[in-house]
Design a protein around this motif. Sequence first.
Motif, short mmCIF file in Angstrom:
data_model
loop_
_atom_site.label_atom_id
_atom_site.label_comp_id
_atom_site.label_asym_id
_atom_site.label_seq_id
_atom_site.Cartn_x
_atom_site.Cartn_y
_atom_site.Cartn_z
N GLY A 49 0.81 -1.20 0.00
CA GLY A 49 0.00 0.00 0.00
C GLY A 49 0.85 1.25 0.00
O GLY A 49 2.05 1.21 0.28
N HIS A 50 0.20 2.36 -0.32
CA HIS A 50 0.90 3.64 -0.34
C HIS A 50 0.50 4.43 0.90
O HIS A 50 -0.62 4.92 1.01
CB HIS A 50 0.55 4.42 -1.62
N VAL A 51 1.41 4.47 1.86
CA VAL A 51 1.10 5.03 3.17
C VAL A 51 2.11 6.12 3.53
O VAL A 51 3.30 5.97 3.28
CB VAL A 51 1.16 3.92 4.26
N GLU A 52 1.61 7.18 4.09
CA GLU A 52 2.49 8.22 4.64
C GLU A 52 2.11 8.46 6.09
O GLU A 52 0.91 8.56 6.42
CB GLU A 52 2.35 9.53 3.87
N ILE A 53 3.11 8.53 6.95
CA ILE A 53 2.86 8.82 8.36
C ILE A 53 2.67 10.32 8.51
O ILE A 53 3.53 11.10 8.09
CB ILE A 53 4.04 8.32 9.23
N VAL A 54 1.54 10.71 9.09
CA VAL A 54 1.28 12.16 9.20
C VAL A 54 1.27 12.63 10.65
O VAL A 54 1.24 13.83 10.92
CB VAL A 54 -0.05 12.55 8.51
N GLY A 55 1.29 11.70 11.60
CA GLY A 55 1.32 12.13 12.99
C GLY A 55 1.58 10.97 13.93
O GLY A 55 1.32 9.82 13.59
N VAL A 56 2.12 11.29 15.10
CA VAL A 56 2.41 10.26 16.11
C VAL A 56 1.95 10.78 17.46
O VAL A 56 2.25 11.93 17.83
CB VAL A 56 3.93 9.95 16.18
#
Lengths: 149, 150
Positions: B59-66
């Motif tokens: 999949g195409h995933v980007e982490i935007v927050g933690v």
Amino acid sequence: MKPKNNEQFDIQTSEQFSDDLKALFEPTVPVGAHIDRAVMDQAARRLRRRSRVPQWTYWAASAAAVLIVAGILFLNDNQRTDAPAPVVLKNDIDRDGAVNILDAFALARQIESPEEVDPTWDTNGDGIVDQKDVDTVAMAAVKLNEGVL
Amino acid sequence: MKKTIFITLCLLSMVSVPTARTEPQPQSEAIRFAPLHVYIDSDQAPLAAYQFELKTLAGHVEIVGVEGGEHPAYRHAPYYDPAALANDRIIIASYSTDTDLPDGLTRIATLHLQITGDIEPEYELELTVAADADGRRTPAEIMYEKGETE
């Protein structure tokens, strides 16, 4: 020349090639069979002499090879034992060879303890060992290595 | 004359082909946001520190927050490299010197992800280290749970 000479040296040639060689090197003056045989005998003796290698040379070569290999192994072993101590990584507070959150945790515990803190743990170089140094170590632990992705 | 026109048309067609190829494709892939909850089970050992790595396998995933976990000792945001945001790999770590520490199964962090396209993302979690209150490494299991799409 007699055909049996070719058989003696086990030379496989075509008849055409043999005929061509004969035509090329046929003596212009008649040569007696005894001269022909003498020339062939001398050539055979010389060839035998060249191919004769004394047995001791094989043993000497084997011994030399064993000595060279043993020498290389001995030198390598010495280099290993004389190797300098492993370099301590920056921010590796617990000296386990890896920088991870346990280094930050160890430093945080030291700061909170009443014991005097090792001044070499001033990782950010501001002259004080405090929470900022813990953060520096923790950030080093989670930093993505360049070129891995 | 006809020959000249023919050559001109051929040249024009050669020029126009790359132009057509460089035209931007219409953006039709759907974008959605979803949380990913990360849990550690340290059994009976109090969890004083952890570090793990998350990678996207599909999949195409980007982490935007933690954000932090559920226990007060880990409620603050953990440490992570800001360069990991807008990326598909991240290393996350945290510790607590509190006396009250979680044990057993506890949610230690939640990642907020931007997912593009219809491929269902798959992740790989690797627990680098977990430690007890004395800083000793302790065996633990790490797992994730996909949250509701926002």
